[in-house]
Structures are given as C-alpha cells and as structure tokens.
Design an enzyme around this catalytic site. Structure first.
Site, PDB file in Angstrom:
ATOM      1  CG  ASN A 280      -6.353   4.330  17.969  1.00  0.00           C
ATOM      2  OD1 ASN A 280      -6.650   3.919  16.903  1.00  0.00           O
ATOM      3  ND2 ASN A 280      -6.569   3.486  19.092  1.00  0.00           N
ATOM      4  CD  GLU A 281      -3.739  10.193  18.664  1.00  0.00           C
ATOM      5  OE1 GLU A 281      -3.367   9.488  17.493  1.00  0.00           O
ATOM      6  OE2 GLU A 281      -3.289   9.725  19.727  1.00  0.00           O
TER       7      GLU A 281
ATOM      8  CB  SER B 298       1.802   7.262   4.426  1.00  0.00           C
ATOM      9  OG  SER B 298       0.649   6.506   4.940  1.00  0.00           O
TER      10      SER B 298
ATOM     11  CD  GLN C 279      -2.647   1.272   2.581  1.00  0.00           C
ATOM     12  OE1 GLN C 279      -1.949   0.937   3.595  1.00  0.00           O
ATOM     13  NE2 GLN C 279      -3.630   1.961   2.660  1.00  0.00           N
TER      14      GLN C 279
ATOM     15  CB  SER D 155       3.403  -2.715   5.568  1.00  0.00           C
ATOM     16  OG  SER D 155       2.923  -2.049   6.537  1.00  0.00           O
TER      17      SER D 155
ATOM     18  CD  GLU E  95      -7.448  -0.728   6.275  1.00  0.00           C
ATOM     19  OE1 GLU E  95      -7.886   0.469   5.482  1.00  0.00           O
ATOM     20  OE2 GLU E  95      -6.503  -0.815   6.877  1.00  0.00           O
TER      21      GLU E  95
HETATM   22  C1  FAD Z   1       2.908  -0.719  11.436  1.00  0.00           C
HETATM   23  C2  FAD Z   1       2.527   0.470  10.401  1.00  0.00           C
HETATM   24  C3  FAD Z   1       2.258  -0.073   9.207  1.00  0.00           C
HETATM   25  C4  FAD Z   1       1.891   0.867   8.225  1.00  0.00           C
HETATM   26  N1  FAD Z   1       1.882   0.331   6.817  1.00  0.00           N
HETATM   27  C5  FAD Z   1       1.518   1.212   5.842  1.00  0.00           C
HETATM   28  C6  FAD Z   1       1.292   0.990   4.445  1.00  0.00           C
HETATM   29  O1  FAD Z   1       1.475  -0.181   4.199  1.00  0.00           O
HETATM   30  N2  FAD Z   1       0.994   1.949   3.626  1.00  0.00           N
HETATM   31  C7  FAD Z   1       0.905   3.170   4.097  1.00  0.00           C
HETATM   32  O2  FAD Z   1       0.693   3.850   2.809  1.00  0.00           O
HETATM   33  N3  FAD Z   1       0.898   3.580   5.116  1.00  0.00           N
HETATM   34  C8  FAD Z   1       1.353   2.643   6.152  1.00  0.00           C
HETATM   35  N4  FAD Z   1       1.344   3.331   7.548  1.00  0.00           N
HETATM   36  C9  FAD Z   1       1.417   4.658   7.826  1.00  0.00           C
HETATM   37  C10 FAD Z   1       0.243   5.067   8.652  1.00  0.00           C
HETATM   38  O3  FAD Z   1      -0.990   5.021   7.823  1.00  0.00           O
HETATM   39  C11 FAD Z   1       0.422   6.490   9.294  1.00  0.00           C
HETATM   40  O4  FAD Z   1       1.539   6.471  10.011  1.00  0.00           O
HETATM   41  C12 FAD Z   1      -0.765   7.285   9.780  1.00  0.00           C
HETATM   42  O5  FAD Z   1      -1.674   7.400   8.768  1.00  0.00           O
HETATM   43  C13 FAD Z   1      -0.136   8.306  10.361  1.00  0.00           C
HETATM   44  O6  FAD Z   1       0.333   9.303   9.652  1.00  0.00           O
HETATM   45  P1  FAD Z   1       1.749   9.945   9.952  1.00  0.00           P
HETATM   46  O7  FAD Z   1       2.678   8.911  10.514  1.00  0.00           O
HETATM   47  O8  FAD Z   1       2.193  10.895   8.764  1.00  0.00           O
HETATM   48  O9  FAD Z   1       1.651  10.729  11.180  1.00  0.00           O
HETATM   49  P2  FAD Z   1       0.782  12.233  11.356  1.00  0.00           P
HETATM   50  O10 FAD Z   1      -0.576  12.270  10.233  1.00  0.00           O
HETATM   51  O11 FAD Z   1       2.053  13.210  11.011  1.00  0.00           O
HETATM   52  O12 FAD Z   1       0.343  12.368  12.982  1.00  0.00           O
HETATM   53  C14 FAD Z   1       1.135  12.619  13.924  1.00  0.00           C
HETATM   54  C15 FAD Z   1       0.604  12.659  15.199  1.00  0.00           C
HETATM   55  O13 FAD Z   1      -0.433  13.653  15.145  1.00  0.00           O
HETATM   56  C16 FAD Z   1      -1.779  13.216  15.567  1.00  0.00           C
HETATM   57  N5  FAD Z   1      -2.698  14.094  14.512  1.00  0.00           N
HETATM   58  C17 FAD Z   1      -2.611  14.284  13.328  1.00  0.00           C
HETATM   59  N6  FAD Z   1      -3.761  14.876  12.881  1.00  0.00           N
HETATM   60  C18 FAD Z   1      -4.391  15.094  13.931  1.00  0.00           C
HETATM   61  C19 FAD Z   1      -6.022  15.760  14.113  1.00  0.00           C
HETATM   62  N7  FAD Z   1      -6.621  16.447  12.909  1.00  0.00           N
HETATM   63  N8  FAD Z   1      -6.459  15.764  15.276  1.00  0.00           N
HETATM   64  C20 FAD Z   1      -5.805  15.181  16.315  1.00  0.00           C
HETATM   65  N9  FAD Z   1      -4.502  14.429  16.186  1.00  0.00           N
HETATM   66  C21 FAD Z   1      -3.928  14.530  15.162  1.00  0.00           C
HETATM   67  C22 FAD Z   1      -1.852  11.722  14.914  1.00  0.00           C
HETATM   68  O14 FAD Z   1      -2.785  11.198  15.442  1.00  0.00           O
HETATM   69  C23 FAD Z   1      -0.369  11.448  15.584  1.00  0.00           C
HETATM   70  O15 FAD Z   1      -0.393  11.079  16.694  1.00  0.00           O
HETATM   71  C24 FAD Z   1       1.781   2.302   8.247  1.00  0.00           C
HETATM   72  C25 FAD Z   1       2.014   2.657   9.745  1.00  0.00           C
HETATM   73  C26 FAD Z   1       2.441   1.770  10.771  1.00  0.00           C
HETATM   74  C27 FAD Z   1       2.764   2.246  12.137  1.00  0.00           C
END
Ligand code: FAD
Length: 379
Positions: free
Chosen positions: A359-360, A128, A125, A160, A243
């Site tokens: 979860n946020e 991100s 996928q 992943s 999902e």
């Molecule tokens: C084990 C694992 C597997 C994954 N696999 C894939 C994959 O296969 N393909 C893929 O594309 N992505 C994948 N991801 C990425 C995942 O989808 C992102 O990490 C996730 O969507 C969060 O985005 P970010 O890391 O950019 O954090 P950010 O969006 O930058 O968020 C940082 C923090 O701010 C908080 N935050 C952000 N916006 C808000 C808001 N509006 N209100 C309150 N809090 C907020 C978030 O909850 C988080 O705690 C994976 C992540 C993990 C941990």
C-alpha cells in the site's frame, strides 16, 4: 452509469445463482495451502469448468462463456454470496491469462489455457526475489541465450501455492548490460524441470503453500517465452492495474464478508462499545466499493482503461478487509482465539496491504500519477 441490469444479465445472474446453490460444497474445503486442500480445490475447479463457470469471460474455445465485464462482476457477486471455495487457480486465470490473451502466441494459448480453466495445471507467480519486491525492476535472476532457448538461474520467493503448483511464470534479466526495466524477459517454466527446487515457507498459520523457487541452469525453450525477449517489463505491467483494481479482489468478496459480519453482530449477545458503527462502516464501504466498481466496469466497457485508479481500489479493499476482520474478532471476544473462518480471514487480511504491490507503493503511485505530486527521488 445504468445500474439496471438487462433481462439477459438478470437471466445470467439467476443461472449462476441456481448452479452455485446446487453445487457449492456444504462444508468448507480444507485450506488450499495444504496438499489435501490443494487437491480438493483442484477438484472444485474441474467441477466449475465442467459447467463452464470457471472462466466466464473467456472465449468458448477455452472453456468460457464470452461473458461481458458486467456479467463477470455479477458472477463474482454470486460466487461469494454462495460462500463458494477460494480459487486455487487465481494466479493463472487472473494474472497470467490476460497476458497470454494480449501477448501470447496462438500456440501458447492453445497449449496453456484449457488446462488452466479446468484447474488441471495450477500456475505460480514467480516475480518477487529476496532483494526485489517493491522494486521489482532490480531483480537479479538471469536468462542466458543458448541454442533453441534460454537457461535460467536465480531465486524467486513468496510464490503463492508454488509448493503444490505445476508451472511458474516470471521475469528474468536476459540482457545484463541493459538498464533496470529494459533487458527483462517473461518466461513460463515447469516447476518440476531439471534444476528447479521448490522449498516451502512455513506461514503464520503453520501451513506451507508459499515457497521459494531456486533455478539452477534450467533450460526453457523459445516457445515458452511470453512476448518478445527484452520486452518482459511492458508485458508484465500491461495487466497489473486491472489486477489491483478489479480482477484479483472483486467487490463480491467484501460484500459477502460484510453480510456475514452483520449476521455475526446480530447473533452477538453483548457487543463491545462502538461495534455497531464499525459493522455499519464495513458494510457501507463494501457497498461503496461495489458501486464504484460498477462505474469502473462501465468505463472499461466504453473503452477506457484502469490506469492508476487501480491503486486507489487496492488500498481501499485491503484496508477495508483488515478493519472488517478485526471487527469480527472483537465481536467474537475470547472465542476469537479458537481457529475459525474469521480467525483465518483475519490472518489473511493482514497480507492484503502487502501483496499485489504494497500500500505504500500504491500511495506513491496515487500521489505521483493521480495527484500530480513530485516524483520520489531515486535512492
Ligand atoms: C500473501 C502474499 C502472497 C504473495 N504472493 C506472491 C506470489 O505469488 N508471487 C510473487 O512473486 N510474490 C508474491 N508476494 C510477494 C509480494 O509481492 C511482496 O511481498 C511485495 O511486493 C513487497 O515486497 P517485499 O516483501 O520484498 O518488501 P519490500 O519491497 O522490501 O518492502 C518492505 C517495506 O518497505 C516499503 N517500501 C519499499 N519501497 C518503498 C518506497 N519506495 N516508498 C515507500 N515505502 C516503500 C514497503 O511498502 C514495505 O512496507 C506475496 C506476498 C504476500 C504477503
């Protein structure tokens, strides 16, 4: 909701249980985030597919059994009860396939589904980006129209198993003038296409299945656009609720882990204070998620949809997993320092509140769409 299974469903359960008992490897496979483990998990997928257990709910022509949603949940329960290997094909079979069924062309379904069912082609996928995780619609990777197709540029991250996978699926901005959600298109692309660089990311556990994907003038033909150009957001979101709420983490996984936790407690000579309550709490919550899922399945089978309820499930199962794994480590005491399935499970559980939408973000969805609280102001 009727919790009594029909004779046909009981027979399905018995058949699945017998096959799994005879075929699940006696020793755990190496981690699928290593090259050797990835290959071993692909072999397991092939074995599942040979017996038509890899994609039970799919049509027979693509390797399935046309199982009902109830049978799918039964299969998942049996799968985890048997301690069967993790699904290396999960991003394909749970995230991409539903979209191919709903929005793909017959040609795309014929070209991609069988090799997905057999585990021969593993999908990553690619949603991100470094500056677009929670706020996915702010993604910057682009798609430029050319003769017969599109040219992709940009960077994806946290993909992943992309280090070993074969194809990717992701969203790209195809109309730079359009506002955020509009102007995105859903593309499928081979990870070994000219211009694609996959760079592994070292994980907390030292393995490197995760990867960044760089795209530099990558040509993708029109036949690898999923859904209509510009309709990528709607296509991508059409299955996201399912999902989070059902397919990615079915209750069988947590019920099996809660049973193992109860066994661990029984085998622990001196459990720390309060451990019995924590074990019971995890076990009860796993059963509650199971029963709630039967309700969800009944609703879906009656034509309902998951809607925002998927967000409640996602928060519930991910927080249950962390609590369950923490309890196991506390029972193990100093032994928890040694690498074991419990220590691996604990490390992985920490990512549950992040992937599939943090979860946020799920709590925002619950607040706005279920509780009807005012929308978060745009920053
Ligand atoms: C084990 C694992 C597997 C994954 N696999 C894939 C994959 O296969 N393909 C893929 O594309 N992505 C994948 N991801 C990425 C995942 O989808 C992102 O990490 C996730 O969507 C969060 O985005 P970010 O890391 O950019 O954090 P950010 O969006 O930058 O968020 C940082 C923090 O701010 C908080 N935050 C952000 N916006 C808000 C808001 N509006 N209100 C309150 N809090 C907020 C978030 O909850 C988080 O705690 C994976 C992540 C993990 C941990």
């Amino acid at each position: 909701m009727n919790l009594d299974l029909s004779p046909a469903e009981l027979a399905f359960r018995a058949e699945a249980r017998a096959w799994l008992a005879a075929n699940v490897p006696g020793t755990p496979l190496p981690s699928m985030d290593t090259a050797a483990g990835f290959a071993a998990h692909q072999e397991w997928e092939a074995r599942l597919a040979e017996a038509r257990w890899s994609v039970v709910s799919w049509p027979e022509e693509y390797g399935g059994r046309e199982a009902s949603l109830v049978e799918w949940v039964i299969f998942e329960e049996e799968y985890y009860r048997a301690g069967a290997p993790g699904r290396v094909s999960q991003n394909g079979i749970f995230l991409l396939a539903p979209i191919l069924f709903d929005h793909g062309t017959p040609e795309q379904r014929d070209r991609f589904l069988l090799s997905m069912a057999t585990g021969e082609r593993i999908w990553a996928q690619a949603w991100s980006e470094p500056e677009a995780g929670s706020d996915l619609a702010s993604l910057r990777s682009t798609a430029r129209r050319v003769d017969g197709g599109w040219v992709l540029n940009g960077q994806k991250t946290w993909s992943s198993r992309a280090s070993y996978a074969h194809w990717g699926f992701g969203l790209f901005r195809s109309d730079p003038a359009a506002e955020r959600h509009a102007g995105l298109t859903y593309f499928l692309f081979p990870l070994d296409a000219p211009g694609v660089t996959v760079r592994p990311i070292a994980q907390l556990d030292g393995e490197a299945g995760f990867a960044e994907i760089f795209l530099d003038e990558v040509f993708v033909s029109d036949s690898d656009v999923l859904g209509a150009p510009g309709d990528g957001w709607r296509v991508a979101m059409s299955t996201a609720g399912n999902e989070r709420g059902l397919s990615l983490r079915s209750p069988g996984r947590f019920c099996a882990a809660a049973d193992r936790l109860a066994d661990l407690y029984a085998a622990t000579a001196e459990a720390p204070d309060g451990a019995a309550s924590r074990v019971a709490d995890a076990w009860i919550k796993a059963q509650a998620y199971r029963l709630y899922t039967w309700g969800t399945v009944t609703r879906l089978a009656d034509g309902g949809d998951m809607g925002a309820a998927g967000s409640v499930n996602k928060v519930f199962w991910s927080e249950l997993d962390v609590a369950l794994q923490e309890t196991a480590l506390d029972l193990l005491g100093a032994e928890a320092e040694v690498e074991s399935p419990w220590s691996d499970g604990y490390l992985f559980s920490l990512s549950g509140p992040i992937y599939a939408g943090t979860n946020e973000i799920q709590r925002n969805i619950i607040a706005e769409r279920i509780l009807g609280l005012p929308k978060e102001p745009r920053r």
